[in-house]
Enzyme design. Structure first.
Site, PDB file in Angstrom:
ATOM      1  CG  ASP A 183      -2.288  -0.557   0.860  1.00 24.83           C
ATOM      2  OD1 ASP A 183      -2.464  -0.922  -0.311  1.00 24.83           O
ATOM      3  OD2 ASP A 183      -3.143  -0.678   1.752  1.00 24.83           O
ATOM      4  CE  LYS A 186       4.503  -3.137  -3.686  1.00 21.72           C
ATOM      5  NZ  LYS A 186       3.926  -2.805  -2.383  1.00 21.72           N
ATOM      6  CB  THR A 187       0.070  -0.710  -8.235  1.00 16.97           C
ATOM      7  OG1 THR A 187       0.463  -1.900  -7.550  1.00 16.97           O
ATOM      8  CG2 THR A 187      -0.657  -1.062  -9.499  1.00 16.97           C
ATOM      9  CG  HIS A 230      10.719  -7.961  -1.432  1.00 21.68           C
ATOM     10  ND1 HIS A 230       9.899  -7.009  -0.915  1.00 21.68           N
ATOM     11  CD2 HIS A 230      10.593  -9.035  -0.630  1.00 21.68           C
ATOM     12  CE1 HIS A 230       9.309  -7.477   0.155  1.00 21.68           C
ATOM     13  NE2 HIS A 230       9.700  -8.703   0.349  1.00 21.68           N
TER      14      HIS A 230
HETATM   15  N1  LIG Z   1      -2.611  10.559  -1.437  1.00 14.14           N
HETATM   16  C1  LIG Z   1      -1.934   9.677  -2.145  1.00 14.14           C
HETATM   17  N2  LIG Z   1      -2.343   8.400  -2.203  1.00 14.14           N
HETATM   18  C2  LIG Z   1      -1.623   7.513  -2.916  1.00 14.14           C
HETATM   19  C3  LIG Z   1      -0.454   7.890  -3.607  1.00 14.14           C
HETATM   20  N3  LIG Z   1       0.052   6.791  -4.215  1.00 14.14           N
HETATM   21  C4  LIG Z   1      -0.774   5.766  -3.929  1.00 14.14           C
HETATM   22  N4  LIG Z   1      -1.797   6.204  -3.140  1.00 14.14           N
HETATM   23  C5  LIG Z   1      -2.903   5.410  -2.627  1.00 14.14           C
HETATM   24  O1  LIG Z   1      -2.393   4.395  -1.787  1.00 14.14           O
HETATM   25  C6  LIG Z   1      -3.137   3.185  -1.929  1.00 14.14           C
HETATM   26  C7  LIG Z   1      -2.206   2.047  -2.282  1.00 14.14           C
HETATM   27  O2  LIG Z   1      -1.615   2.278  -3.539  1.00 14.14           O
HETATM   28  P1  LIG Z   1      -1.082   1.093  -4.454  1.00 14.14           P
HETATM   29  O3  LIG Z   1      -0.463   1.721  -5.623  1.00 14.14           O
HETATM   30  O4  LIG Z   1      -2.149   0.072  -4.659  1.00 14.14           O
HETATM   31  O5  LIG Z   1       0.020   0.514  -3.493  1.00 14.14           O
HETATM   32  P2  LIG Z   1       0.903  -0.802  -3.690  1.00 14.14           P
HETATM   33  O6  LIG Z   1       2.167  -0.549  -2.967  1.00 14.14           O
HETATM   34  O7  LIG Z   1       0.989  -1.164  -5.120  1.00 14.14           O
HETATM   35  O8  LIG Z   1       0.032  -1.813  -2.901  1.00 14.14           O
HETATM   36  P3  LIG Z   1       0.070  -3.446  -2.962  1.00 14.14           P
HETATM   37  O9  LIG Z   1      -0.022  -3.840  -4.404  1.00 14.14           O
HETATM   38  O10 LIG Z   1      -1.148  -3.808  -2.164  1.00 14.14           O
HETATM   39  O11 LIG Z   1       1.339  -3.846  -2.301  1.00 14.14           O
HETATM   40  C8  LIG Z   1      -4.172   3.453  -3.016  1.00 14.14           C
HETATM   41  O12 LIG Z   1      -5.379   3.761  -2.383  1.00 14.14           O
HETATM   42  C9  LIG Z   1      -3.617   4.662  -3.750  1.00 14.14           C
HETATM   43  O13 LIG Z   1      -4.638   5.469  -4.301  1.00 14.14           O
HETATM   44  C10 LIG Z   1      -0.043   9.262  -3.536  1.00 14.14           C
HETATM   45  O14 LIG Z   1       0.949   9.692  -4.101  1.00 14.14           O
HETATM   46  N5  LIG Z   1      -0.808  10.099  -2.780  1.00 14.14           N
END
Ligand SMILES: Nc1nc2c(ncn2[C@@H]2O[C@H](COP(=O)(O)OP(=O)(O)OP(=O)(O)O)[C@@H](O)[C@H]2O)c(=O)[nH]1
Length: 673
Positions: A183, A186-187, A230
């Protein structure tokens, strides 16, 4: 006083950053890379040097190399070959680092000081290897396998490669993996990069998710692996693939360094891959990038603005901010590592993912890392083979040929290869078929022989035979305090005069997971758990990969075992064998008897004489015996997977629904004859 970064000064005086770094190092100005900072005074010295006297510069160079020669001579004289590690070429920087137990970055820095630019996946030339042997105290052996011991496959591939490299090397795109805690974004970062910089914008194509994608920045390509994390990275590494050139470590500015951040750092470090930190979510009101930087220092990632050499970029994935700077830094690091390939070589690379498609047969996404892959080529791919029938790139475009580094989906393989398998173009299909068959046989044999991974039981023998110079350990524990205590005690073993060095390559809080096992495979490590148990998938993976995983409830015992193994005194007569996993579903409190747990056997079996470990939230809270094992009203000896049972433990009633019982026993180890 104003400070200036190396790459800025390089731009100013019209030099490549890497050239300037070399010159600065020769001038004894302490810089590590293009991101290092220089004082105004140092910058002025350099400016003067470049405007006034380039001859002086040359002198300096000569002197330095003379000093180096002398140093090498000295070392040669002193050098003995008795207990130094033996290194046989061909070997890459990364492999050498692993073999002699130093950070790849130290090797790269040494090479740069000699004017040789190398990245971790690069094969070391003889000269460089000899030089490094002096610097890091190892011996280069020319041990080639006996001619008749060489397999047909080795001979053919060797022949192909002996005619290489062909033509001029060309700069190639870096391959990047995004890592970080769950969260942290990354995505979102990958999406933001693709959305704003995708090549499809220019070409009008539609992005196809084939496992890797290309983006364009500053007219240069960067390849991103689509599966962040990772776990995927280390799984590939465990299969021997070194695909990633740069890791982007995503840390959320409002959350800071979390357990998986630490895992990602250690996974990247143990692979010798440079890390660029992306501090994400900086748009959030509670974002605190400085706290993140502070926390990262604990893991030796010191941002360059605080005098370190870690590049940290503030980004907001949702607002597409900082993405340009992040890509710029990726390209700078790529430039420093001088990534090149020879497009005229025969095509080769790595499988990123593969599947069986109903209509098209086996489909594999490969990264062409060197040479050129063409439709019609015969390829050997892991232990399968085929003729390339068609190729599609990440924009859905059909290609006739693919240069480095292009991710392409290929059709025409006989079977499905595995992610991390290498592919290589060979002269014809018949040859590919024969080699593939032999390879399959060899793999089967190797699987049988694979007990050579390090374990405390065979450690001493391996030390004696000179196969093992260090012991890599992964530590997992229930709380940070005990993890740290265990880590420090293990490192203290280095103070004694053992012939082996102990490295703790990862220490973390939580259960032993499948990704810990993969790291152990990739780094030839053992795992020590303290008050935690592996999850079932991790246990299966450890068995499959034959990883030595030991779990303790007393730190002292863990240390004593490692110490004994180092001294060849570990003489286990019994080994623990896990029989099954049982889930507590209901509790019945019976006065004067205790708490009876209504259970379900989820895996394996349980016997009435099994030992039981009670696990709650991944932590071991009790170990002991069974008092009663029942099916309905009857006492039974054994209950198998898929059946319910009632269990009363001896001396332990403090149970909760959802607890897990691990049933285990001890088996006598038959002495080796
Ligand atoms: N405010 C804000 N929220 C963000 C930002 N980047 C990601 N988020 C939020 O954070 C949450 C997780 O983002 P993801 O991109 O799914 O994170 P991840 O690390 O890929 O998560 P996993 O695949 O579950 O490991 C989502 O609700 C995004 O909308 C950012 O730059 N600002």
């Amino acid at each position: 006083m104003e400070k200036i970064r190396v790459y800025q000064l390089a731009k100013e005086i019209g030099l490549e950053s890497k050239e300037l770094v070399t010159t600065l190092q020769e001038l004894d100005i302490s810089v590590k890379n293009h991101m290092s900072t220089l004082s105004e005074e140092e910058a002025d010295t350099v400016r003067e040097l470049y405007t006034e006297s380039s001859a002086k510069d040359e002198d300096n160079k000569d002197e330095t190399s003379q000093q180096q020669d002398e140093k090498q001579e000295d070392k040669k004289e002193q050098g003995t070959t008795t207990d130094k590690p033996l290194v046989a070429p061909p070997i890459t920087v990364g492999e050498l680092a692993e073999q002699i137990g130093v950070e790849s970055t130290s090797i790269i820095t040494k090479l740069i000081s000699k004017g040789v630019m190398a990245n971790i996946n690069q094969n070391l030339e003889e000269d460089s290897l000899e030089y490094l042997a002096q610097e890091f105290d190892f011996v280069v052996t020319q041990e080639e396998p006996e001619e008749d011991e060489k397999s047909e496959e080795d001979r053919i591939i060797e022949q192909i490669r002996s005619e290489e490299p062909k033509g001029e090397p060309l700069e190639r795109a870096p391959v990047v993996t995004v890592m970080g805690h769950v969260d942290h974004g990354k995505t979102s970062i990958l999406d933001s990069i693709r959305k704003t910089k995708s090549i499809e914008k220019e070409a009008g194509g539609i992005t196809q998710h084939i496992g890797a994608s290309r983006v364009l920045y500053n007219d240069k390509t960067v390849v991103f692996l689509d599966t962040p994390g990772h776990e995927a990275f280390t799984e590939m590494r465990a299969r021997g693939a070194h695909v990633t050139d740069i890791a982007i470590l995503v840390v959320a500015a409002d959350d800071g360094v979390m357990p998986q951040t630490v895992e990602a750092i250690n996974h990247a470090k143990s692979a010798g891959v440079p890390i660029i930190v992306a501090i994400n979510k900086t748009d959030k009101p509670d974002a605190n990038p400085d706290r993140v930087k502070q926390e990262l220092t604990e893991y030796n990632l010191v941002t360059e603005e605080w005098g370190g050499d870690t590049i940290c970029v503030s980004v907001s994935a949702v607002q597409n901010e900082g993405i340009d700077e992040l890509l710029e830094m990726v390209q700078l690091v790529a430039e420093m590592n001088e990534l090149t390939s020879y497009p005229q070589n025969t095509g080769k690379g790595t499988v990123i993912e593969a599947k069986l498609d109903k209509g098209r047969g086996p489909v594999a996404t490969v990264l062409v890392e060197d040479g050129t892959l063409k439709v019609g080529d015969s390829v050997l791919c892991g232990s399968t083979f085929g003729n390339i029938r068609a190729m599609v790139d990440d924009r859905g475009k059909r290609l006739k040929q693919a240069n480095p580094v292009t991710p392409v989906e290929i059709l025409g393989l006989e079977n499905i290869p595995e992610a991390g398998d290498e592919f290589q173009v060979v002269p014809d299909e018949k040859m590919a078929r024969e080699i593939a068959k032999k390879k399959q046989e060899k793999e089967r044999e190797e699987k049988l022989k694979r007990s050579q991974s390090v374990s405390l039981d065979n450690l001493f023998d391996q030390i004696k035979e000179g196969e093992q110079k260090e012991l890599n350990i992964i530590v997992k524990g229930d709380v940070r305090g005990s993890v740290e205590a265990l880590r420090e005690s293990l490192l203290k073993l280095n103070d004694n005069e053992h012939e082996i060095k102990v490295n703790v390559i990862h220490a973390g809080v939580g259960t032993v997971s499948e990704s810990d096992i993969m790291l152990a495979v990739a780094s030839n490590a053992i795992i020590i758990g303290f008050n935690v148990r592996p999850d079932p998938n991790a246990r299966k993976a450890a068995e499959r990969e034959q990883i030595d995983m030991r779990v303790y409830r007393v730190i002292y015992e863990a240390i004593e075992d490692v110490k004994a193994a180092m001294a060849g005194l570990l003489d286990p007569e019994y080994k623990e064998v896990v029989q099954g996993q049982i889930e507590v579903r209901q509790l019945f409190k019976v006065s004067r008897i205790g708490t009876i747990a209504g259970c379900y056997v989820t895996d394996g079996y349980i016997r009435n004489n099994s030992y039981i470990r009670v696990i709650r939230d991944g932590r071991v809270i009790h170990e002991g015996n069974i008092k009663n094992l029942k099916r309905f009203q009857d006492d039974v000896k054994e209950v198998q997977q898929g059946y319910e049972c009632g269990i009363l433990l001896e001396k332990f009633n403090d149970l909760k629904e959802g607890d897990i019982f691990e049933a285990y026993t001890y088996e006598e180890i038959s002495p080796d004859v």
